[in-house]
Design an enzyme around this catalytic site. Structure first.
Site, PDB file in Angstrom:
ATOM      1  N   HIS A  89       1.211  -0.848   0.054  1.00  0.00           N
ATOM      2  CA  HIS A  89      -0.175   0.224  -0.018  1.00  0.00           C
ATOM      3  C   HIS A  89       0.858   0.827  -0.342  1.00  0.00           C
ATOM      4  CE1 HIS A  89      -4.032  -1.600   0.948  1.00  0.00           C
ATOM      5  NE2 HIS A  89      -3.718  -2.446   0.666  1.00  0.00           N
ATOM      6  N   ASP A  90       2.022   1.404   0.867  1.00  0.00           N
ATOM      7  CA  ASP A  90       3.027   2.233   0.756  1.00  0.00           C
ATOM      8  C   ASP A  90       3.642   2.596  -0.678  1.00  0.00           C
ATOM      9  OD1 ASP A  90       4.830   4.710   1.785  1.00  0.00           O
ATOM     10  OD2 ASP A  90       6.261   2.847   1.669  1.00  0.00           O
ATOM     11  N   VAL A  93       1.497   4.473  -3.525  1.00  0.00           N
ATOM     12  CA  VAL A  93       0.840   5.557  -3.862  1.00  0.00           C
ATOM     13  C   VAL A  93       2.349   6.699  -3.320  1.00  0.00           C
ATOM     14  CG1 VAL A  93      -0.136   7.377  -2.896  1.00  0.00           C
ATOM     15  CG2 VAL A  93      -0.854   5.519  -2.513  1.00  0.00           C
ATOM     16  N   GLY A  95       5.156   5.479  -4.486  1.00  0.00           N
ATOM     17  CA  GLY A  95       6.535   5.282  -4.643  1.00  0.00           C
ATOM     18  C   GLY A  95       6.299   4.291  -3.605  1.00  0.00           C
ATOM     19  N   ASP A  97       7.456   5.182   0.009  1.00  0.00           N
ATOM     20  CA  ASP A  97       8.981   6.432   0.270  1.00  0.00           C
ATOM     21  C   ASP A  97       8.076   6.502   1.725  1.00  0.00           C
ATOM     22  OD1 ASP A  97       6.562   6.924   0.480  1.00  0.00           O
ATOM     23  OD2 ASP A  97       6.484   9.224  -0.724  1.00  0.00           O
ATOM     24  N   SER A  99       5.450   7.119   2.959  1.00  0.00           N
ATOM     25  CA  SER A  99       4.361   7.894   3.530  1.00  0.00           C
ATOM     26  C   SER A  99       2.473   7.400   4.636  1.00  0.00           C
ATOM     27  CB  SER A  99       3.279   8.915   1.529  1.00  0.00           C
ATOM     28  OG  SER A  99       3.742   7.470   1.233  1.00  0.00           O
ATOM     29  N   PRO A 186      -5.752  -0.416  -5.706  1.00  0.00           N
ATOM     30  CA  PRO A 186      -6.420  -1.132  -6.190  1.00  0.00           C
ATOM     31  C   PRO A 186      -7.843  -1.915  -5.803  1.00  0.00           C
ATOM     32  CG  PRO A 186      -4.448  -1.725  -6.766  1.00  0.00           C
ATOM     33  CD  PRO A 186      -4.513  -0.988  -5.898  1.00  0.00           C
ATOM     34  N   THR A 219      -6.301 -12.801   0.417  1.00  0.00           N
ATOM     35  CA  THR A 219      -5.669 -14.115   1.679  1.00  0.00           C
ATOM     36  C   THR A 219      -5.091 -12.587   2.459  1.00  0.00           C
ATOM     37  OG1 THR A 219      -4.945 -15.652  -0.024  1.00  0.00           O
ATOM     38  CG2 THR A 219      -3.776 -15.299   2.584  1.00  0.00           C
TER      39      THR A 219
END
Length: 225
Positions: A89-90, A93, A95, A97, A99, A186, A219
């Site tokens: 997930h990091d 968005v 790259g 980084d 965030s 996604p 999963t």
């Protein structure tokens, strides 16, 4: 605890903390497939990175991450799924980084508080690693590198060896917006063409789409703190 085969000294890749926890084979094979695809995703943001980036500035950095992560995974077999999902997930968005770790403020809602990220877990473990490294090497190791290393190390624990190389030297992001997480991550409800477009924008391929979208959603997506 990590110990050297011959001398028993701390720091090698040998686990000496007792019986290694058993992970269900099908689930772990899925995790391994995800790890491979995540490696592909991370390489898309790897310009300027190198192996052993902290060799001089904080030589114990990677050992510290590995030691803390392996200690946690030894008593929590769900942690690899959580840390891989956090990493995914990091990276999706802005790259890889870190965030995803930024907190919301009164005038900005961060990625962390976007709907797809509300079920993420493992933040406490990342914070523990960061605190330890800040004590040893203040202001040196980026959170982005910690998240990347933690994902790799958590999956590697079961095999008692590092499964893939992680180049380091990432810079921490300073911008984190809920809106970007909602548009970039996604959705399980998206159709194939939408997902394929999102993955192509990140330099990923259909094979990565099948692995990450299907397995993360069914999963890893079930992991909870």
């Amino acid at each position: 605890m990590l110990a050297d085969k011959k001398t028993g000294s701390r720091g090698s890749l040998i686990w000496t903390g007792g019986t290694r926890p058993e992970m269900k084979k099908p689930s772990f094979l899925l995790l391994l497939a995800i790890a491979i695809a995540l490696g592909s995703c991370a390489r898309g943001h790897a310009e300027g990175l190198k192996k052993g980036f902290y060799k001089k500035s904080c030589p114990q950095a990677e050992e510290t991450v590995r030691s803390i992560i392996w200690n946690h995974v030894s008593s929590n077999s769900e942690l690899p799924a959580k840390l891989l999902r956090l990493f995914f997930h990091d990276c999706f968005v802005r790259g890889c980084d870190a965030s995803i770790l930024i907190e919301s403020t009164s005038d900005n809602t961060a990625e962390k508080d976007a709907g797809p990220n509300l079920s993420l877990a493992g933040f406490d473990v990342i914070e523990e690693v960061k605190t330890s490294l800040e004590t040893a090497c203040p202001g040196t190791v980026s959170c982005a590198d910690i998240v990347a290393l933690a994902a790799r190390d958590s999956v590697s624990f079961q095999f008692n060896k590092l499964l893939w190389k992680v180049k380091t030297g990432r810079r921490d992001g300073t911008i984190s917006r809920q809106s970007e997480a909602l548009s970039d991550i996604p959705s399980p409800a998206s159709n194939f063409s939408v997902l394929a477009g999102q993955f192509a924008n990140k330099g990923l391929h259909v094979q990565d789409l099948v692995v990450l979208s299907g397995i993360v959603g069914s999963t890893i997506g079930r992991s909870r703190s």
